[in-house]
Design an enzyme around this catalytic site. Structure first.
Site, PDB file in Angstrom:
ATOM      1  N   GLY A 142     -25.156  62.214  -3.205  1.00 28.63           N
ATOM      2  CA  GLY A 142     -24.767  62.774  -1.927  1.00 28.63           C
ATOM      3  C   GLY A 142     -24.225  61.695  -1.013  1.00 28.63           C
ATOM      4  O   GLY A 142     -24.495  60.501  -1.188  1.00 28.63           O
ATOM      5  N   CYS A 143     -23.461  62.116  -0.002  1.00 29.62           N
ATOM      6  CA  CYS A 143     -22.847  61.149   0.911  1.00 29.62           C
ATOM      7  C   CYS A 143     -23.900  60.435   1.769  1.00 29.62           C
ATOM      8  O   CYS A 143     -23.879  59.202   1.888  1.00 29.62           O
ATOM      9  CB  CYS A 143     -21.798  61.829   1.781  1.00 29.62           C
ATOM     10  SG  CYS A 143     -22.367  63.320   2.642  1.00 29.62           S
ATOM     11  N   PHE A 144     -24.839  61.190   2.352  1.00 32.04           N
ATOM     12  CA  PHE A 144     -25.877  60.559   3.156  1.00 32.04           C
ATOM     13  C   PHE A 144     -26.730  59.583   2.336  1.00 32.04           C
ATOM     14  O   PHE A 144     -26.977  58.453   2.771  1.00 32.04           O
ATOM     15  CB  PHE A 144     -26.781  61.607   3.802  1.00 32.04           C
ATOM     16  CG  PHE A 144     -26.182  62.325   4.977  1.00 32.04           C
ATOM     17  CD1 PHE A 144     -25.750  61.621   6.093  1.00 32.04           C
ATOM     18  CD2 PHE A 144     -26.083  63.708   4.991  1.00 32.04           C
ATOM     19  CE1 PHE A 144     -25.214  62.286   7.195  1.00 32.04           C
ATOM     20  CE2 PHE A 144     -25.542  64.380   6.075  1.00 32.04           C
ATOM     21  CZ  PHE A 144     -25.103  63.668   7.181  1.00 32.04           C
ATOM     22  N   THR A 146     -25.953  57.864  -0.228  1.00 23.87           N
ATOM     23  CA  THR A 146     -25.194  56.669  -0.605  1.00 23.87           C
ATOM     24  C   THR A 146     -25.266  55.622   0.498  1.00 23.87           C
ATOM     25  O   THR A 146     -25.668  54.476   0.263  1.00 23.87           O
ATOM     26  CB  THR A 146     -23.729  57.041  -0.895  1.00 23.87           C
ATOM     27  OG1 THR A 146     -23.670  57.887  -2.045  1.00 23.87           O
ATOM     28  CG2 THR A 146     -22.898  55.791  -1.166  1.00 23.87           C
TER      29      THR A 146
END
Length: 328
Positions: A142-144, A146
């Site tokens: 997920g972006c968060f 990372t």
């Protein structure tokens, strides 16, 4: 190397194509969309006009002819594709959440049954590179998680508590309009959401554990009026105090061989459009504040997916990703 992008009409699909245009060996031959079959890609992604002549298509899974497939589809959809593509010898990078977590944790976090579970490497290359090299399948993070994990990783095993506070751009919500992303509600505003219950918290806890940390972990995201980017402030509470020089040396040593992690003052503009994660740290003894900046659509999604594909296929890790940020 033939590339298929399953679910190519969204932001992540558009970013995959934009980045792969510059890849030395990758050629996007199939871009799928159930609703837009027959529509030229550049009608949906006008930034790609002149770079692709493809139309969206909606083939049966058995008709997809590719060496690598990217699954840029929502969670629950990826599990209907992954196993079937892998059984045909097609390498897969899944940008959804379907294979990031153990089955029981996934089902609890997402509130749905997993119908085709199998374990997969978790694709933050800076943490899990050995697992991704030569793999047939990688689950893109997920972006968060990372940005958060990269901010805390060097200090994780020294911490008893980690608190993540993230500011995210509106593109993280996807391309479907909603009241939340309606301009009058976003512009000139900032708003916290899912204060204690964001699904990505499970990934953050998983990665702290992988890094040898038993730290308690908390996370609250905020929506800010920018298109791209995530700025994460990690409050890392240490078991024993550590001074500024030691913390800086720890971070510089941890990331010394990582091309996509830069030790400098984070700025969303400096990483916009790029696969870089910029990090800075400041210690006050028993608490270290680590701040990271990533582009949520690149290092937080499509760029990291290509980074993983390169590792899976034995290619140069930076191939297709040599883009500086777009400051200002």
């Amino acid at each position: 190397m033939k590339i298929a992008i399953i679910g190519a009409s969204g932001y992540a699909g558009g970013e995959l194509i934009r980045l792969l245009v510059h890849h030395s060996t990758a050629d996007v031959v199939c871009a799928t969309s159930r609703k837009l079959a027959g529509t030229p890609l550049d009608q949906v992604h006008p930034q790609l006009k002149g770079f692709t002549s493809l139309n969206f298509e909606n083939p049966e899974i058995d008709a997809i002819d590719a060496d690598v497939a990217f699954l840029a589809v929502p969670h629950t959809a990826a599990m209907t594709y992954a196993g079937k593509l892998l059984s045909r010898g097609i390498k897969v990078v899944d940008l959804s959440a379907d294979y990031r977590l153990p089955k029981e944790i996934y089902e609890k976090a997402y509130g749905v049954p997993h119908t085709d579970y199998f374990p997969a490497p978790y694709g933050i290359p800076e943490i899990h590179r050995k697992d991704c090299i030569g793999a047939k399948f990688v689950s893109n993070p997920g972006c968060f998680p990372t940005g958060a994990t990269l901010a805390a990783a060097p200090l994780a095993r020294y911490a008893h508590t980690v608190i993540y506070d993230s500011k995210t751009g509106v593109s993280g919500a996807g391309d479907n309009p909603s009241a939340t992303t309606h301009y009058p509600n976003v512009g000139d505003n900032i708003g916290p959401y899912k204060l204690t219950s964001h699904r990505h918290l499970a990934e953050m806890k998983q990665e702290l554990s992988h890094l040898g940390s038993a730290a308690k972990c908390y996370f609250t995201p905020h929506l800010v009026p920018v298109n791209r980017g995530i700025l994460t402030t990690a409050h890392i509470l240490l078991n024993e105090p550590m001074d500024q020089k030691d913390v800086e040396n720890l971070y510089r040593d941890y990331y010394k061989d990582e091309y996509f992690v830069r030790f400098q003052k984070p700025s969303l503009a400096a990483v916009r459009g790029s696969n870089f994660c910029d990090i800075m740290v400041e210690s006050e003894g028993s608490r270290v504040v680590a701040v990271s900046a990533i582009d949520n659509l690149v290092k937080g999604a499509s760029g990291q997916a290509i980074q993983n594909m390169n590792l899976m296929c034995g290619l140069k890790e930076q191939d297709g990703l040599m883009h500086p940020g777009m400051l200002p």
